[in-house]
Design an enzyme around this catalytic site. Structure first.
Site, PDB file in Angstrom:
ATOM      1  CD  GLN A 177      48.034  52.210  85.157  1.00 57.92           C
ATOM      2  OE1 GLN A 177      46.879  51.863  85.311  1.00 57.92           O
ATOM      3  NE2 GLN A 177      48.902  52.249  86.135  1.00 57.92           N
ATOM      4  CG  MET A 187      45.450  47.850  77.128  1.00 58.32           C
ATOM      5  SD  MET A 187      44.965  48.985  75.771  1.00 58.32           S
ATOM      6  CE  MET A 187      44.707  50.520  76.685  1.00 58.32           C
ATOM      7  CG  ASP A 229      44.453  56.956  90.001  1.00 61.78           C
ATOM      8  OD1 ASP A 229      45.572  56.476  89.810  1.00 61.78           O
ATOM      9  OD2 ASP A 229      43.497  56.301  90.446  1.00 61.78           O
ATOM     10  CG  ASP A 277      43.506  52.543  84.786  1.00 60.43           C
ATOM     11  OD1 ASP A 277      42.855  51.518  84.545  1.00 60.43           O
ATOM     12  OD2 ASP A 277      43.701  52.973  85.932  1.00 60.43           O
ATOM     13  CB  SER A 287      45.867  56.207  86.503  1.00 64.13           C
ATOM     14  OG  SER A 287      45.649  54.875  86.135  1.00 64.13           O
TER      15      SER A 287
END
Length: 480
Positions: free
Chosen positions: A72, A54, A184, A56, A120
């Protein structure tokens, strides 16, 4: 989403596909249920995925009576991992919600979102006309806003409390890309201008506005930030009549200023600070303003507890999240500083509490003798007046946390005494996680650390006399 891929990979995943076709709440569940969360360095009250990588935090919302976390997941190809909680403490790994087109999961894992990978983003809750345009129903829905690599800014949605997730058919809705820049998107509702705001990593931070999350118009740009922006408003020194906007990036750098719905302007006299000075703090995200239940005004933040530093030898999974904190703004030395403090809910998992009253600590004294734990909270306050000590410290297993009285530093970072010449220190220690907070949260330090798995000793020490004002120790319950 950091562009670097420094994860080491896991031997476990040579067997991950052998018998794994389970589903939890209709998410694809690529985990072995026999994993018991008792592996070396596995946080016992810090969230981590059951298995695999894992990084963000990509979306935090409260909806349908529970807290939702998208993060993530996946070393080789980034997916949208998914977890839920009823109290922000006990998280359940629900599997993988957002599966990109280039997924390494087996064919029966439906590729349900746009783009080669899921980079993200953020999440919001909508209903009515906005929900209708995206989902085809006015029913309340969670909307995940993410970067689909090779596509742009995309939407995915769930209107059944996260049980199933669908891609928006009109993707991408903006920020077209052949790769992963810009990326993001952080989305929040700006009440004064009655529109959604999107802040995205693009030549610094670029702002867009929308009435429906679909059609986005350029607003402005500020030359600040690297990856994973987040933005919110907080009262300065607790004064709700003096609200300030905070803009931060993945590294934890932040600006304090004003936002009028179009442009962010940093306060002229305000410096740029880091909200966390430890080595393992990255890509922090907050629950959207006004999203928490019961009109809870807090801004609650969770970050990825790493900074591409190579890990600590985790096996079965890699990396984890920080413990949730409540954010604030405080004037300190004529500058506005972010404060980070563990959420009050931590008290509900206290066990085996011990309390020490005010007393003088001398060389060779260890008030924590006989206290053993690998998962605890420890809060201390000291009066430095008249102290003959140069160093004050707590040793946890093989880790020293030292305050240097001469240089006024904690863990080699500045922590000045308050007006009463006091310092306060709070430690959160878990099997492989260390979070340190000082002076009402104006100091924050986050680190993954390989505490000796077989050691649970704790020691308080000094090299001279120093006045202890108070100390509290709380064993913390396992949340899995």
């Amino acid at each position: 989403m950091n562009m670097y891929n420094k994860g080491s990979g896991l031997a476990l995943f040579t067997i991950i596909f052998l018998s794994i076709s389970n589903f939890v709440n209709a998410q694809y569940y690529p985990h072995n249920d026999s994993i018991n969360y008792k592996e070396n360095y596995r946080g016992q009250y810090h969230f981590s995925p059951r298995s695999e990588w894992m990084n963000d935090i990509n979306g935090l919302v409260y909806q349908g009576g529970k807290y939702h976390m998208i993060y993530q997941w996946g070393n080789k190809i980034r997916h949208g991992g998914y977890a839920t909680s009823h109290d922000l403490l006990h998280w359940k790994d629900q599997g993988v919600a957002l599966i990109p087109q280039n997924s390494f999961l087996p064919p029966d894992a439906k590729r349900n979102v746009s783009g080669n990978e899921v980079y993200s983003g953020s999440a919001v809750v909508v209903s009515g006309e906005t929900a209708m345009k995206i989902t085809g129903s006015e029913k309340e829905a969670i909307i995940a806003i993410y970067t689909g690599t090779g596509k742009g800014t995309c939407l995915a949605w769930s209107n059944n409390n996260g049980k199933t997730w669908q891609d928006y058919q009109g993707n991408p809705v903006g920020n077209l890309t052949d790769d992963a820049i810009p990326r993001d998107p952080c989305v929040f509702w700006h009440e004064p201008s009655s529109k959604w705001i999107l802040a995205i990593y693009e030549n610094g931070t670029t702002f867009y506005g929308s009435s429906d999350l679909i059609q986005w118009d350029y607003l402005s740009n500020i030359n600040f930030g690297y990856e994973c922006p987040d933005m919110f408003q907080l009262p300065l020194d607790g004064d709700e009549n003096n609200m300030k906007w905070v803009l931060l990036d993945a590294n934890g750098s932040y600006l304090v200023g004003e936002f009028d719905g179009t442009t962010f302007r940093k306060d002229e006299s305000q410096q740029t600070f880091m909200m966390d000075v430890g080595p393992d703090f990255y890509a922090a995200q907050t629950f959207p303003m006004g999203n928490l239940p019961n009109n809870d005004p807090r801004i609650i933040q969770i970050a990825w507890m790493d900074h591409w530093n190579g890990g600590i030898g985790e096996i079965v999974w890699e990396r984890n999240a920080t413990f949730p904190v409540s954010l604030g703004l405080k004037t300190l030395n004529e500058q506005i500083r972010i404060t980070r403090n563990p959420i009050n809910e931590i008290s509900t998992i206290y066990e085996n509490t011990k309390v020490w009253d005010s007393q003088l600590i001398k060389v060779g004294t260890n008030l924590l003798k006989g206290v053993h734990s690998k998962k605890f909270e420890l809060s201390l306050e000291f009066d430095l007046t008249g102290s003959t000590a140069l160093n004050l410290g707590i040793k946890v297993a093989n880790r020293y946390i030292i305050y240097d009285l001469y240089n006024k530093t904690l863990l080699s970072n500045e922590l000045l005494p308050d007006d009463a010449n006091h310092i306060s220190i709070k430690l959160l220690v878990d099997w492989g996680q260390l979070e340190v907070f000082g002076n009402e949260g104006t100091f924050s330090y986050t680190q993954q650390f390989a505490f000796s798995p077989d050691h649970d000793n704790i020691e308080l020490f000094s090299d001279g006399d120093i006045q202890l004002i108070s100390m509290e120790f709380h064993e913390l319950a396992r949340t899995w």
